[in-house]
Each structure stands twice: as structure tokens, then as C-alpha cells.
Motif scaffolding. Structure first.
Motif, PDB file in Angstrom:
ATOM      1  N   GLU A 150      36.214  44.096  42.989  1.00  0.00           N
ATOM      2  CA  GLU A 150      35.546  43.636  44.281  1.00  0.00           C
ATOM      3  C   GLU A 150      36.210  44.065  45.607  1.00  0.00           C
TER       4      GLU A 150
ATOM      5  N   ASP B 245      37.219  42.793  47.952  1.00  0.00           N
ATOM      6  CA  ASP B 245      38.397  41.931  48.696  1.00  0.00           C
ATOM      7  C   ASP B 245      39.714  42.588  48.208  1.00  0.00           C
ATOM      8  N   HIS B 246      39.615  43.322  47.017  1.00  0.00           N
ATOM      9  CA  HIS B 246      40.895  43.953  46.448  1.00  0.00           C
ATOM     10  C   HIS B 246      40.953  45.377  46.412  1.00  0.00           C
TER      11      HIS B 246
ATOM     12  N   ASP C 240      41.694  37.678  39.791  1.00  0.00           N
ATOM     13  CA  ASP C 240      41.228  36.108  40.411  1.00  0.00           C
ATOM     14  C   ASP C 240      41.654  34.967  39.684  1.00  0.00           C
TER      15      ASP C 240
ATOM     16  N   HIS D 142      35.355  36.731  37.205  1.00  0.00           N
ATOM     17  CA  HIS D 142      34.710  36.805  38.180  1.00  0.00           C
ATOM     18  C   HIS D 142      33.586  37.964  37.842  1.00  0.00           C
TER      19      HIS D 142
ATOM     20  N   HIS E 261      40.449  44.015  39.210  1.00  0.00           N
ATOM     21  CA  HIS E 261      39.153  43.716  39.799  1.00  0.00           C
ATOM     22  C   HIS E 261      38.697  44.623  40.920  1.00  0.00           C
TER      23      HIS E 261
END
Ligand SMILES: Cc1cc2nc3c(=O)[nH]c(=O)nc-3n(C[C@H](O)[C@H](O)[C@H](O)COP(=O)(O)O)c2cc1C
Ligand code: FES
Ligand SMILES: [Fe+2]
Ligand SMILES: [Fe+2]
Lengths: 94, 427
Positions: free
Chosen positions: B92, B94-95, B178, B159, B90
Motif C-alpha cells: 500500500e 503508505d508503505h 499492518d 489488509h 505490504h
């Protein structure tokens, strides 16, 4: 001006449009099920399936081809925010 | 085993299966995530490391300001030159926050991402992205680390459109991204050690996964047949104790309960209204009468004055058609209607049938405004709404019944407006 009929299969509605109209302009007004994100051929949200009259839409641009590929479009899928109606065709959400 | 786990006290990798390590970071002070989510005890950014006989794989990274912790844990176990594969489940931030730096330190590593992630990769990592070598993977694709094999599951929209899951075949571990995660920060790391995180788990599902229920069900079809010894998500506890419970729970959360109540043959139509002098209420009753007379349609009717938003959102999610009634007050629909209509981001309304009605005094803007909002929510408005000036007459109440009936007929598919419309007449 030349006219064409675009049919939205999900709501069984046909609209007479001037040639060159983008599918997005029509589908939004009549509330067909195709959905939109960026509206500029970038996100792939508006992917639709052309069930009839594939050749009666403008050719996909190189950019559209790329987005279609990235979104794993199947044969006869197009972006509704990009494709313009040239002749009679039938579409539905992909 | 792990009786005294406390990952906040060191920056080492934590082994939880043979050659499989957690190399994530704790963010205990976070209270709001992605604007829409709150968390009462922070979150974790989980990243993982898998050592095979012929190289190492890193699965996901962490949010940028937690890079130091991530790199320290990684370095405690491997040398950058050993990293052969980087999997991004993923993209995003945050990763992927630590990704550019990781790629700089391990330039030989090859990124494995989903097809849909390719354009995001470029957009997220703008200036530095040119140099990234990546390969796109789909369900069934595998990559070998010698004695370890990773296989991929194409699970979009869990997500974002790009999401995928990665399965470590020999250990039965699903790196789920997620999915099956939650914003819950606990230094004890494992579901059989941490505090009671049930609330966080359900809350996370409700806000992140719920709008994509259909995609969750598609993903479960790929996940359920797997042998699952552990589930390693990108946020919250690693689920090593009876992981299948969480899969079953996702299945329950994603399955419609209304279908079980009314049967899958009936269509549900829900009417919400608000009325100060009872005029819009009268209309609502008659519309309900009309719609309820159509076989195969179950009508529910609610006065917004007597309810709270949350349970109404649940009703809306499972309804096939929604009608909103509001008087026009100061040129607008009333606030409870807007409150409800602005709380629907967590449910998928695409293709549901909508309609509006209401009494008004002189200008009557409410009905059109509600219809516009419904269109904005991707609903289909088959009939123009019903507006009545002040107190409805018998004739107008008749029209209300007819309006209800026509909507119900569209719902059961009896009435199709087949006529060809001219583009010029569309407004
Ligand atoms: C404070 C107030 C403001 C109003 N503003 C408008 C308005 O801007 N436009 C309009 O058409 N009617 C307006 N009305 C009239 C109401 O829409 C009308 O009385 C209607 O019949 C009320 O329906 P109800 O009995 O369902 O509440 C207003 C009424 C009140 C009490
Ligand atoms: S709406 Fe984004 S590509 Fe068409
Ligand atoms: Fe995410
Ligand atoms: Fe996340």
C-alpha cells in the motif's frame, strides 16, 4: 446450440448452459459462492477449483496462467471470470 | 532506558534492539485514513533497518511526502551502498511511497515481496518499475545478512492480498506490517512509553482486520509458535513490552463468541424488519415461527426501529442466515434497512444465506431490491422472497411459516435444490 452442464458444488446446483458461456455469468445468477473483483482476469479474486471435467473448459490464456500462478493456484484452479464452459464440469470456490 | 524518547525532535534512527532501528515518520495531523478510518491523533509510518555482518536490510518504507524524514533517519545510520535487502511486507502507498527513490539510491538492493505482490508492484510503481529486481518469498524462506537471518511468513489479506510478515530470528522481532498496528501517533514510540492507545488498537482491528478474520486466524497459527521479544508493526507503537498480549488479544477478537453461546451445532438465523402498520411485522413473526420449528436452528428477531446499526452488525457477522423485512415505501425499502445493509463492509458475508419479505400496497419493489443488495454482498438467496399485498390473510401467514421453514432447512443442509435449471430461465 451445443449445451453443457455446469455444477456448482457448494450450493449443489446444476445449470444447463449453451457451450461457450463463461462460468461467471452463471454463478452470479444462481448465487454460488464464487466471488468476483475486477471481472476481467486481473485480480484473481474469482479463483475456483474444478473438481470434475477440467478438460471441458476453454484453455487458460497466457494472462490467466500468470494470474493463477501469482495467486498460488493449485492444480485445476481456474478464474471463473475467464473460463468458458465447453462440456460438463463441476466447480466450487477455491 | 529510553526515559526521554522524543523522536519528533530529531531525524536519527532509533535503535531498539542490537543493530535494529526504527527509521519511520510521524504524521500527527492526519485525521482520516483511507477514507474509512478516523484517527484522533494521527498515525506513524514505521520503517525499519537491520544491520547484519554482511549487509543491511530495510523493512518497509513510508508514505511519499514523509520521504525526507525517512531518508534522514536512514542516512544517520547506514550508507546506501550497504543496503542488500529491501523487504516490503505490504505494498500500500503508505508503505511504498519512498520506495522508488530508495531504489534509485540503492540500486543494488534486492526487493523481497510476496508472490501476490508482484502484479501490484508493477501497478503501483508504474513508470519506474521495470528496473526493480525482486524475488518472491513464501513461508519458510529465509535471507541471511551474515549474523542476522530474516524469515518470511505468508499472511495474505491482513489488509491487502499481498501482505506478509518478516521475522528476525536472532532477536525474536516480528515485523508484522499492518497487523498489530494502529493509527496512533506518539513521539515516545514504544508501547510502554506512549499514551493509552487501547482504543486505537481495537478500532484499527475492527476496521482493517475484522473483514478478514479467517485470514487472521491462519496468520496467528504461524505467529503464535514464534519466540516473540518484540512486535514491530507499520503503524503505531512498537510493542516491546509483553508483545504476546497483543497476539492473544487478536486471537480473542477473531474467535466467534456466538459459537460459545449456542454451541457449534446450532445454526443462527436472524430476522430484521421494519413495519409502519404492523403488516411486515406479522409476516416476520410467522416466518420466525416457521424457521424456529426446525431443529438445530436458533432464530433471533429484531425490529430495526428499536436498535442501532453497530450492535446489529455484530449480530450479522455471526449469523448463518439473514432475513430482512421491509414494506415498500415510495418504491423502495425503508432507510433503516439500507443503513444496515450499507454498514456491512467490515464483516464477511460470503456464503451466508439471505432472504427478504415485506408487505406492500401496489408496486412492492422493496423485496427484490433487498435481494439484489444481498446478492451484491455475495450472499446466497435460496428462495424468492415473500411479498404480501397489504394485510396478510391466514393463508398468506401460512405461506410465511413455510417460507421460514424452507430457509431454515436450507440452513441445516436438509433441503437441497438439486434440480437442473436451464440457463435461459435464470434472471
Ligand atoms: C408514505 C407511503 C408510501 C408508500 N409507497 C408505496 C409504494 O411506492 N409502493 C407500494 O407498493 N406500497 C407503498 N406504500 C404502501 C405500503 O407498502 C403498505 O401500506 C404496506 O402494507 C405497509 O406495511 P407495514 O404495515 O409493514 O408498514 C406506501 C405507504 C406509505 C405510508
Ligand atoms: S474477477 Fe478478477 S480475475 Fe476474475
Ligand atoms: Fe494497509
Ligand atoms: Fe498501512
Amino acid at each position: 446450440m451445443a449445451k453443457a452442464k455446469v455444477t456448482f458444488e457448494d450450493i449443489e446446483q446444476t445449470v444447463n448452459v449453451p457451450a461457450g458461456t463463461r462460468v461467471i455469468e452463471v454463478s452470479e445468477k444462481i448465487g454460488a459462492g464464487i466471488i468476483y473483483g475486477c471481472r476481467e482476469g486481473d485480480c484473481g479474486t474469482c479463483m475456483m477449483h474444478v473438481t470434475d471435467g477440467w478438460n471441458n473448459l476453454t484453455e487458460p490464456s497466457v494472462l490467466e496462467e500468470k494470474i493463477l500462478k501469482e495467486n498460488m493456484a493449485s492444480r485445476h484452479d481456474r478464474l471463473a471470470c475467464q473460463a468458458q464452459v465447453l462440456g460438463d464440469c463441476t466447480v466450487k470456490p477455491a | 532506558m529510553n526515559g526521554d524518547i522524543d523522536v519528533s525532535r530529531h531525524c536519527n534512527a532509533v535503535e531498539f534492539a542490537d543493530g535494529v532501528y526504527w527509521i519511520g515518520a510521524l504524521d500527527p495531523t492526519l485525521r482520516t485514513f483511507d477514507i474509512i478510518l478516523s484517527t484522533a491523533n494521527g498515525t506513524t509510518y514505521n520503517a525499519y533497518l537491520i544491520r547484519g555482518s554482511e549487509g543491511v536490510a530495510v523493512v518497509d518504507t513510508v508514505k511519499e511526502n514523509f520521504s525526507d524524514e525517512f531518508f534522514a533517519r536512514l542516512e544517520s545510520e547506514v550508507d546506501y551502498s550497504e543496503i542488500k535487502v529491501i523487504v516490503l511486507n505490504h505494498l500500500e502507498p503508505d508503505h511504498t511511497g519512498a520506495l522508488p527513490e530508495l531504489m534509485r539510491r540503492a540500486p543494488q538492493a534486492k526487493l523481497h515481496i510476496s508472490q501476490r505482490a508482484t502484479s501490484m508492484l508493477k501497478a503501483l510503481l508504474k513508470p519506474s518499475s521495470d528496473a526493480f529486481a525482486y524475488t518472491t518469498v513464501n513461508t519458510g524462506d529465509r535471507v541471511s545478512l551474515g549474523d542476522r537471518t530474516l524469515s518470511f511468513l505468508h499472511t495474505p489479506f491482513l489488509h491487502w492480498p499481498d501482505t506478509q510478515c518478516t521475522y528476525l530470528e536472532e532477536e525474536g522481532i516480528l515485523f508484522s506490517g499492518d497487523v498489530f498496528g494502529c493509527h496512533y501517533c506518539d513521539k515516545r514510540l514504544f508501547n510502554d512509553r506512549v499514551g493509552d492507545f487501547r482504543f486505537s488498537f481495537d478500532y484499527y482491528y475492527a476496521h482493517i482486520m475484522r473483514p478478514f478474520k479467517k485470514h487472521v486466524i491462519d496468520a496467528l497459527k504461524l505467529i503464535e509458535p514464534l519466540t516473540l521479544k518484540q512486535i514491530a508493526p507499520t503503524h503505531g507503537p512498537i510493542l516491546r513490552e509483553r508483545p504476546r498480549r497483543y497476539v492473544t488479544h487478536y486471537r480473542e477478537l477473531s474467535t466467534s463468541s456466538l459459537t460459545r453461546e449456542i454451541g457449534s451445532d446450532d445454526h443462527s438465523l436472524v430476522i430484521f424488519y421494519m413495519s409502519s402498520y404492523g403488516n411486515t411485522a406479522r409476516m416476520a413473526e410467522e416466518i420466525s415461527e416457521g424457521a424456529g420449528g426446525v431443529a438445530g436452528v436458533r432464530v433471533s428477531i429484531y425490529d430495526l426501529e428499536g436498535g442501532e446499526t453497530e450492535p446489529f452488525v455484530d449480530l450479522i457477522e455471526e449469523a448463518d442466515a439473514l432475513l430482512f423485512g421491509s414494506p415498500t415505501i415510495n418504491g423502495d425499502a425503508v432507510k433503516p434497512v439500507w443503513d444496515l445493509l450499507s454498514s456491512l463492509a467490515v464483516v464477511n458475508l460470503k456464503g451466508k444465506i439471505g432472504g427478504a419479505f415485506g408487505s406492500f400496497g401496489w408496486s412492492g419493489e422493496a423485496v427484490r431490491m433487498i435481494e439484489d443488495r444481498m446478492r451484491g454482498l455475495k450472499m446466497h438467496i435460496p428462495h424468492e422472497g415473500m411479498r404480501v399485498k397489504l394485510i396478510p390473510t391466514e393463508e398468506e401467514l401460512d405461506e410465511c411459516r413455510s417460507f421460514g421453514r424452507r430457509i431454515a432447512e436450507v440452513l441445516i443442509g436438509k433441503r437441497r435444490e438439486r434440480a437442473v435449471i436451464d440457463f435461459a430461465y435464470l434472471v
